[in-house]
Enzyme design. Structure first.
Site, PDB file in Angstrom:
ATOM      1  CG  ASP A  28      -2.058   0.978   1.088  1.00 55.45           C
ATOM      2  OD1 ASP A  28      -3.202   0.546   0.969  1.00 55.45           O
ATOM      3  OD2 ASP A  28      -1.788   2.205   1.066  1.00 55.45           O
ATOM      4  CB  ILE A  29       0.860   4.212  -2.202  1.00 56.88           C
ATOM      5  CG1 ILE A  29       1.975   5.051  -2.782  1.00 56.88           C
ATOM      6  CG2 ILE A  29      -0.374   5.030  -1.913  1.00 56.88           C
ATOM      7  CD1 ILE A  29       1.662   5.640  -4.147  1.00 56.88           C
ATOM      8  CG  ASN A  84     -11.940  -0.466   3.790  1.00 60.70           C
ATOM      9  OD1 ASN A  84     -12.224  -0.935   4.883  1.00 60.70           O
ATOM     10  ND2 ASN A  84     -10.790   0.121   3.547  1.00 60.70           N
ATOM     11  CD  GLU A  92      -7.541   6.306  -1.633  1.00 58.22           C
ATOM     12  OE1 GLU A  92      -7.480   6.232  -0.399  1.00 58.22           O
ATOM     13  OE2 GLU A  92      -6.554   6.414  -2.356  1.00 58.22           O
ATOM     14  CB  VAL A  93      -8.923   1.869  -5.476  1.00 57.42           C
ATOM     15  CG1 VAL A  93      -8.664   1.358  -6.883  1.00 57.42           C
ATOM     16  CG2 VAL A  93      -7.816   2.837  -5.044  1.00 57.42           C
ATOM     17  CG  HIS A  97      -8.434  -2.890  -2.559  1.00 59.02           C
ATOM     18  ND1 HIS A  97      -9.326  -2.184  -3.331  1.00 59.02           N
ATOM     19  CD2 HIS A  97      -8.280  -2.183  -1.423  1.00 59.02           C
ATOM     20  CE1 HIS A  97      -9.676  -1.088  -2.701  1.00 59.02           C
ATOM     21  NE2 HIS A  97      -9.060  -1.061  -1.525  1.00 59.02           N
ATOM     22  CG  HIS A  99      -7.021  -2.848   3.045  1.00 55.03           C
ATOM     23  ND1 HIS A  99      -6.248  -1.717   2.892  1.00 55.03           N
ATOM     24  CD2 HIS A  99      -8.179  -2.589   2.398  1.00 55.03           C
ATOM     25  CE1 HIS A  99      -6.916  -0.822   2.209  1.00 55.03           C
ATOM     26  NE2 HIS A  99      -8.098  -1.314   1.891  1.00 55.03           N
TER      27      HIS A  99
END
Ligand code: AMP
Length: 104
Positions: A28-29, A84, A92-93, A97, A99
């Site tokens: 994760d960025i 999420n 957000e995206v 995905h 986490h």
């Protein structure tokens, strides 16, 4: 095309931890823990709410990839996994995905 599809296609840079034919794992960025990975199916599915019957094995495989990566990184004694799903704020995206977070 989602941000993660661009990463999968190598159109955007990312730190890839693991990859197999149907799934990629990146760092994760903006990490929220010592280890914060994203387990991303290559198939672009917007949210968990958009899953179809055909996606059942893929979702299952994401958890097996989480288990493998946690073991490989030696963080399998403590980690948490979460998806999420809240289109307005938390997600957000728009490409599902999982986490994987650990502070070990
Ligand atoms: P979510 O809120 O579940 O949609 O989480 C999206 C996650 O993607 C966040 O934790 C972001 O920090 C992460 N993220 C956004 N852009 C990138 C990127 N280019 N490379 C890696 N992770 C990213």
């Amino acid at each position: 095309m989602s941000l993660f599809t661009k990463i999968i296609n190598r159109e955007l840079p990312s730190d890839i931890v693991y990859e197999q034919s149907d799934i990629i794992v990146i760092k994760d960025i903006n990490p929220q823990a010592k280890t914060h990975l994203l387990i991303i199916p290559k198939k672009e599915i917007s949210t968990i709410n958009d899953l179809e019957e055909i996606d059942r094995p893929l979702i299952s495989e994401m958890f097996f990839v989480a288990k493998k990566v946690a073991k490989d990184l030696n963080i399998d004694e403590w980690y948490k996994l979460n998806f999420n799903v809240w289109k307005k704020w938390w997600q957000e995206v728009m490409h599902i995905h999982l986490h994987l977070l650990s502070n070990i």
